[in-house]
Design a protein around this motif. Sequence first.
Motif, PDB file in Angstrom:
ATOM      1  N   LEU A 134       0.828  -1.207   0.000  1.00  0.00           N
ATOM      2  CA  LEU A 134       0.000   0.000   0.000  1.00  0.00           C
ATOM      3  C   LEU A 134       0.863   1.258   0.000  1.00  0.00           C
ATOM      4  CD1 LEU A 134      -2.800  -1.053   2.515  1.00  0.00           C
ATOM      5  CD2 LEU A 134      -3.086  -0.602   0.066  1.00  0.00           C
ATOM      6  N   GLY A 135       1.969   1.217   0.740  1.00  0.00           N
ATOM      7  CA  GLY A 135       2.867   2.364   0.742  1.00  0.00           C
ATOM      8  C   GLY A 135       3.442   2.629  -0.640  1.00  0.00           C
ATOM      9  N   ALA A 139       2.494   5.955  -3.247  1.00  0.00           N
ATOM     10  CA  ALA A 139       3.489   6.842  -3.864  1.00  0.00           C
ATOM     11  C   ALA A 139       3.534   6.701  -5.380  1.00  0.00           C
ATOM     12  CB  ALA A 139       4.871   6.540  -3.284  1.00  0.00           C
ATOM     13  N   ASN A 140       3.237   5.496  -5.902  1.00  0.00           N
ATOM     14  CA  ASN A 140       3.566   5.223  -7.308  1.00  0.00           C
ATOM     15  C   ASN A 140       2.442   4.647  -8.152  1.00  0.00           C
ATOM     16  OD1 ASN A 140       6.413   5.856  -6.849  1.00  0.00           O
ATOM     17  ND2 ASN A 140       6.481   3.930  -5.700  1.00  0.00           N
ATOM     18  N   ALA A 141       1.223   4.544  -7.626  1.00  0.00           N
ATOM     19  CA  ALA A 141       0.127   3.981  -8.416  1.00  0.00           C
ATOM     20  C   ALA A 141      -0.105   4.807  -9.679  1.00  0.00           C
ATOM     21  CB  ALA A 141      -1.148   3.896  -7.587  1.00  0.00           C
ATOM     22  N   THR A 148      -4.701   7.762  -3.839  1.00  0.00           N
ATOM     23  CA  THR A 148      -5.510   8.165  -2.687  1.00  0.00           C
ATOM     24  C   THR A 148      -6.139   6.954  -2.007  1.00  0.00           C
ATOM     25  OG1 THR A 148      -5.976  10.331  -3.660  1.00  0.00           O
ATOM     26  CG2 THR A 148      -7.484   9.554  -1.949  1.00  0.00           C
ATOM     27  N   TRP A 149      -6.705   6.021  -2.796  1.00  0.00           N
ATOM     28  CA  TRP A 149      -7.274   4.802  -2.211  1.00  0.00           C
ATOM     29  C   TRP A 149      -6.224   4.083  -1.365  1.00  0.00           C
ATOM     30  CZ3 TRP A 149      -9.751   2.148  -7.142  1.00  0.00           C
ATOM     31  CH2 TRP A 149     -10.877   2.880  -7.536  1.00  0.00           C
ATOM     32  N   ALA A 150      -5.038   3.919  -1.951  1.00  0.00           N
ATOM     33  CA  ALA A 150      -3.983   3.169  -1.269  1.00  0.00           C
ATOM     34  C   ALA A 150      -3.532   3.877   0.003  1.00  0.00           C
ATOM     35  CB  ALA A 150      -2.804   2.947  -2.213  1.00  0.00           C
ATOM     36  N   LEU A 151      -3.419   5.191  -0.062  1.00  0.00           N
ATOM     37  CA  LEU A 151      -2.975   5.936   1.106  1.00  0.00           C
ATOM     38  C   LEU A 151      -3.987   5.839   2.239  1.00  0.00           C
ATOM     39  CD1 LEU A 151      -0.928   7.803   2.449  1.00  0.00           C
ATOM     40  CD2 LEU A 151      -2.125   9.748   1.404  1.00  0.00           C
ATOM     41  N   ARG A 152      -5.257   5.990   1.928  1.00  0.00           N
ATOM     42  CA  ARG A 152      -6.284   5.890   2.957  1.00  0.00           C
ATOM     43  C   ARG A 152      -6.304   4.486   3.564  1.00  0.00           C
ATOM     44  NH1 ARG A 152      -9.747  10.180   3.271  1.00  0.00           N
ATOM     45  NH2 ARG A 152     -11.304   8.913   4.313  1.00  0.00           N
ATOM     46  N   THR A 171       6.214   5.741  11.968  1.00  0.00           N
ATOM     47  CA  THR A 171       6.975   6.082  10.761  1.00  0.00           C
ATOM     48  C   THR A 171       6.052   6.121   9.557  1.00  0.00           C
ATOM     49  OG1 THR A 171       9.016   5.123  11.626  1.00  0.00           O
ATOM     50  CG2 THR A 171       8.838   5.346   9.230  1.00  0.00           C
ATOM     51  N   VAL A 172       5.160   5.136   9.465  1.00  0.00           N
ATOM     52  CA  VAL A 172       4.209   5.098   8.352  1.00  0.00           C
ATOM     53  C   VAL A 172       3.271   6.299   8.405  1.00  0.00           C
ATOM     54  CG1 VAL A 172       2.266   3.833   7.346  1.00  0.00           C
ATOM     55  CG2 VAL A 172       4.325   2.596   8.057  1.00  0.00           C
ATOM     56  N   LEU A 173       2.807   6.656   9.588  1.00  0.00           N
ATOM     57  CA  LEU A 173       1.907   7.805   9.709  1.00  0.00           C
ATOM     58  C   LEU A 173       2.614   9.107   9.315  1.00  0.00           C
ATOM     59  CD1 LEU A 173      -0.067   7.011  12.985  1.00  0.00           C
ATOM     60  CD2 LEU A 173      -0.853   6.802  10.627  1.00  0.00           C
ATOM     61  N   ARG A 174       3.863   9.262   9.734  1.00  0.00           N
ATOM     62  CA  ARG A 174       4.616  10.466   9.333  1.00  0.00           C
ATOM     63  C   ARG A 174       4.787  10.513   7.822  1.00  0.00           C
ATOM     64  NH1 ARG A 174       7.966   8.721  13.754  1.00  0.00           N
ATOM     65  NH2 ARG A 174       7.529   9.932  15.648  1.00  0.00           N
ATOM     66  N   ASP A 175       5.146   9.373   7.232  1.00  0.00           N
ATOM     67  CA  ASP A 175       5.315   9.319   5.776  1.00  0.00           C
ATOM     68  C   ASP A 175       3.980   9.576   5.072  1.00  0.00           C
ATOM     69  OD1 ASP A 175       7.971   8.739   6.171  1.00  0.00           O
ATOM     70  OD2 ASP A 175       7.774   6.580   5.799  1.00  0.00           O
ATOM     71  N   SER A 176       2.905   9.056   5.646  1.00  0.00           N
ATOM     72  CA  SER A 176       1.581   9.263   5.043  1.00  0.00           C
ATOM     73  C   SER A 176       1.191  10.735   5.064  1.00  0.00           C
ATOM     74  CB  SER A 176       0.526   8.438   5.797  1.00  0.00           C
ATOM     75  OG  SER A 176       0.795   7.060   5.691  1.00  0.00           O
TER      76      SER A 176
END
Length: 266
Positions: A134-135, A139-141, A148-152, A171-176
């Motif tokens: 998902l990460g 970033a790359n879809a 947006t779907w993947a990020l949510r 870390t994932v939340l900060r990157d998100s």
Amino acid sequence: VSTLVQQAGRRQGEVRSSAMEAIGNLAIPPNIPDVTQLMLKTQKGRDRDQLEKALMLAARQLPDANHQADAILAAVDLGSQSQRIGILPTLGRVGGEQASELVNAALGRDDPAVYDAGVRAISNWPDATVAAQLGDLAANARSQVHRTWALRALIRVITLPGGPPDEQKLTVLRDSMKLAGRSDEQLLVIRRAAAVRSPETLALLTPYLEQPEYAQPACQSVVELAHHKELRDSAKPAFEAALNKVISICQDQQLVQRARLYLQAK
């Protein structure tokens, strides 16, 4: 359930919708073939969503989590492109080994409809085992909609109970937050952060108390974190400062009362 499936297939309007809802409440594993076929024949929308959820709940009653999707797949003609595409989002809700194989295959296809169904499927995934994928998609879809779907979905699964350690979740939340192109996704990060019970989560949230666009959901998440006494005591000065800020800016008086209570608690 068989009678309800027949009614849902024949009727329209309120009767059909009521039958769909009842199927969602009653379906068990033996009903999976009939419900699968009805779902595949149903147009996208509320009724189809009800049937996808019914299949997910029925499949979860099966004992082997890695093979819960098998009962659904047994009712599908995978040689049919339309059925293969149609079943993918449901498989994503269920998860498991075979579902993962089919979803990954769809994500590798050039066909836009197949790829779209694959992104929908992995965005429905029930746990954080797909967080890395998902990460990457966030970033790359291939389109902003898919990103947006993947990020949510990433923000949702990474904050579920269990999963990776809190440090990785943060870390994932900060990157998100950095990936979020819209305030909607940034607000989602702030709201979901309360599920990660760590002093570092408070440090993540505190700056947003100073930003009017994000301050109110940040107040909610800070108070939810402060609800846990051991966590509150582990970073007492930081929580005192954050809760005092909540009291001064929060528009929800119930949250203000809770913040005062946590400040006064020993």
